[in-house]
Motif scaffolding. Structure first.
Motif, PDB file in Angstrom:
ATOM      1  N   PHE A 526       0.822  -1.211   0.000  1.00 32.88           N
ATOM      2  CA  PHE A 526       0.000   0.000   0.000  1.00 32.88           C
ATOM      3  C   PHE A 526       0.858   1.264   0.000  1.00 32.88           C
ATOM      4  O   PHE A 526       0.413   2.320  -0.456  1.00 32.88           O
ATOM      5  N   LEU A 531      -3.213  -0.631  -6.693  1.00 34.28           N
ATOM      6  CA  LEU A 531      -4.041  -1.827  -6.805  1.00 34.28           C
ATOM      7  C   LEU A 531      -4.523  -1.992  -8.239  1.00 34.28           C
ATOM      8  O   LEU A 531      -4.881  -1.037  -8.915  1.00 34.28           O
ATOM      9  N   VAL A 539      -3.333  -9.320  -2.615  1.00 38.78           N
ATOM     10  CA  VAL A 539      -3.443  -8.473  -1.429  1.00 38.78           C
ATOM     11  C   VAL A 539      -4.399  -9.092  -0.422  1.00 38.78           C
ATOM     12  O   VAL A 539      -4.138  -9.088   0.795  1.00 38.78           O
ATOM     13  N   ILE A 561      -4.072   0.110   7.973  1.00 38.27           N
ATOM     14  CA  ILE A 561      -3.955  -0.228   6.550  1.00 38.27           C
ATOM     15  C   ILE A 561      -5.340  -0.265   5.903  1.00 38.27           C
ATOM     16  O   ILE A 561      -5.535   0.220   4.779  1.00 38.27           O
ATOM     17  N   TYR A 564      -6.575   3.200   5.383  1.00 39.08           N
ATOM     18  CA  TYR A 564      -5.868   3.832   4.273  1.00 39.08           C
ATOM     19  C   TYR A 564      -6.413   3.338   2.938  1.00 39.08           C
ATOM     20  O   TYR A 564      -6.554   4.110   1.978  1.00 39.08           O
ATOM     21  N   CYS A 565      -6.746   2.057   2.869  1.00 43.05           N
ATOM     22  CA  CYS A 565      -7.320   1.496   1.651  1.00 43.05           C
ATOM     23  C   CYS A 565      -8.651   2.184   1.324  1.00 43.05           C
ATOM     24  O   CYS A 565      -8.922   2.524   0.169  1.00 43.05           O
ATOM     25  N   TYR A 580     -10.410  -0.208  -4.706  1.00 39.38           N
ATOM     26  CA  TYR A 580     -10.013   0.087  -3.323  1.00 39.38           C
ATOM     27  C   TYR A 580     -11.202   0.026  -2.375  1.00 39.38           C
ATOM     28  O   TYR A 580     -11.100  -0.456  -1.250  1.00 39.38           O
TER      29      TYR A 580
END
Length: 591
Positions: A526, A531, A539, A561, A564-565, A580
């Motif tokens: 990331f 992606l 992932v 994480i 953040y995604c 995402y």
């Protein structure tokens, strides 16, 4: 009489008892009592010594008792009547000779050092006493008295008197090395002189001091050299760095003497002490704006000081410091002369660094020298340093440093390579490939799992090189984004290397079922990659693996994480935003 003892032996039997009595009396004696004892000392044993006229020539009562009085009574009372005591000792010299009574001057000198006489009496006392001491033929007694009076002269007089005393001492010693039985006392004289003086420059300016230092040999010479070099290091502060060539050369002779005293049998502590003293000396010597003179000094130092790693490290860092100083002075705009100078400095570093046994330090120094070369636009020198650094990695000891240290070194080196341009013949990634091969060859203690962790910085490096514009530059050097402009061959080769690394990392992680490694790779993905439809499954698998056996801090990291995604789903690119968002919702449901 019963045992037919000679008078000298008979009187010596009284020594311990007399010493004890006078010691007890000296603890409580007043000035008047001290004077009374001194008056009585001249007649205390006269009745005994007069019984044998021949014996009276061998030992005199006054000298015998006076010795114990001087050793046991308060120095402040002794010092007050030092002139009278000197006359008393002089009388004994006339009776028994200087060799038999010279130690009395030494005992009196100890009292004078401890409690100084009136200022008007100091020089007359010294002249009167030394007039007799210098006549002694017993060199051992002479040196013992000199030990005391060197301290007296240093404490109350100047360079002239000290030089005269040392000159007289050298005259008694004669030419050549000192006798073994005198070395300890002579060493005390030297160390006291060095300890009391606070100026290395003043000491070596004395005509008699350096010849006096030359009489030492062996361990005594090492101790004296240590004390002298320490004095130089303490005096040569940043505000007062000695640039006198005579002073620097003399201190260098001390450093070389210490260096040559270290052999294969030397203990580690001795090696460490000598190394630190010499290293500080090298750092203290400065030549101001005369950079070429400073480089010449360091070259000479390397020639003579070659066996101590810490000294070699100091020499190398000093030379690299000259490169930085020259670059700062020229503001990066070098002429032919200054460019030749910095190239000479870099050549010095390239030759010297491999002579150090510490492989970790070698790697760091090669990387630093490469960065400095790159900043100066010296690409061939930079390539030489960077390639040398890569060849060091497989030779790093796998017990010390630890795997974590090695990974840190690889991470630092990978960050540097971001701004390093490729080679026109060997391709844009020849240094990256060399680094990758070195990592594959290194025997990590943790095996393949740690090796995959070491791949992480290289993966980040490749992701940086895939950007439209390099994240940073060193100096005015054009990096790969300018030189190769992301042409098709460049992108294909980079993608192939990245796919190979990711594949190997995933295989190792899946086989080992290691959740900590999976979390590390997930975090790195990331931070460095985008992606795509083909990478969603990878992932997700890493996410699922990282959830097994999590500690609390790892759960917090995984939650961050995930957040953040979801934040990346706000991208203006609708297709990427949807990927995402879908992945983030799936992850959020499992956290």
């Amino acid at each position: 009489t019963l045992h037919k003892l000679d008078i000298k032996t008979y009187v010596e039997l009284f020594g311990p008892a007399l010493d004890w009595i006078l010691h007890c009396l000296g603890q409580i004696a007043t000035r008047e009592k001290t004077l009374s004892v001194l008056r009585e000392s001249s007649t205390l044993l006269d009745s005994q010594t007069q019984e044998e006229t021949d014996a009276s020539k061998t030992i005199d009562g006054t000298a015998y008792v006076l010795q114990h009085v001087l050793e046991n009574f308060d120095p402040k009372y002794i010092s007050g009547v030092a002139v009278d005591i000197t006359k008393l000792i002089n009388d004994e010299v006339g009776k028994s000779g200087i060799d038999a009574t010279v130690q009395l001057y030494g005992s009196l000198g100890k009292c004078l050092v401890h409690e100084p006489p009136p200022e008007s009496q100091r020089l007359p006392l010294l002249n009167e006493i030394w007039k007799h001491v210098t006549k002694t033929t017993d060199i051992q007694k002479y040196v013992k008295v000199s030990v005391t009076f060197v301290e007296y002269v240093i404490k109350f007089f100047g360079k002239k008197e000290l030089n005269l005393l040392l000159t007289d001492l050298l005259r008694h010693l004669g030419k050549g090395r000192a006798q073994a039985n005198l070395i300890d006392d002579l060493k005390i004289i030297a160390l006291k002189t060095i300890q009391q003086e606070n100026s290395f420059q003043k000491l070596i300016s004395l005509d008699a001091f350096m010849p006096f230092v030359d009489v030492f040999q062996g361990t005594a010479q090492v101790e004296v050299n240590k004390a002298l070099l320490k004095l130089f290091n303490e005096e040569a502060t940043e505000e007062k760095v000695s640039r006198d060539p005579v002073v620097v050369h003399t201190a260098f002779a001390m450093a070389k003497g210490l260096h040559d005293s270290i052999d294969s049998m030397a203990v580690d502590d001795e090696r460490r002490q000598v190394s630190e003293l010499i290293s500080v000396y090298l750092q203290k010597v400065q030549f101001g704006e005369e950079l070429e003179q400073h480089l010449n000094f360091l070259v000479d130092s390397r020639r003579f000081l070659v066996h101590l790693d810490l000294v070699t490290k100091t020499l190398t860092m000093s030379v690299l410091g000259l490169v930085a100083k020259a670059n700062r002075r020229m503001k990066g705009q070098h002429n032919r002369r200054t460019m030749a100078f910095v190239k000479a400095c870099l050549a010095f570093a390239h030759v010297t660094i491999p002579s150090v046994e510490d492989r970790v330090w070698q790697l760091k120094s090669m990387e630093l020298a490469g960065q400095m070369s790159l900043n100066l636009g010296l690409l061939s020198q930079a390539d030489t340093f960077f390639k040398a650094a890569i060849t060091i990695i497989p030779d790093l000891p796998n017990s010390n440093p630890s795997d974590e240290v090695v990974i840190g070194l690889i991470s630092s080196y990978s960050a540097t390579l971001v701004a390093v341009p490729g080679h026109p013949e060997h391709g844009p990634f020849y240094l990256v490939k060399g680094l990758l091969n070195a990592v594959k060859e290194y025997p990590f203690q943790g095996g393949d799992i740690v090796r995959v962790q070491a791949y992480g910085p290289i993966i980040n490096l490749l992701c940086c090189l895939a950007q439209q514009k390099t994240l940073f530059r060193i100096g005015s050097v054009e990096a790969n984004d300018i030189l190769f402009g992301r042409d098709s061959e460049y992108v294909v080769e980079l993608q192939a290397m990245l796919d190979m690394l990711v594949k190997e990392a995933l295989n190792t992680t899946t086989t080992a079922r290691n959740p900590h490694l999976a979390l590390s790779l997930l975090n790195r993905f990331f931070a460095s990659a985008q992606l795509s439809p083909s990478s969603v499954t990878v992932v997700w698998d890493l996410f699922c693996l990282s959830r097994t056996g999590m500690r609390e801090e790892e759960r917090v990291c995984l939650t961050n994480i995930t957040k953040y995604c979801l934040r990346l789903s706000e991208s203006s690119d609708i297709k990427k935003a949807r990927l995402y968002e879908e992945l983030g919702r799936r992850m959020l449901a499992k956290v």
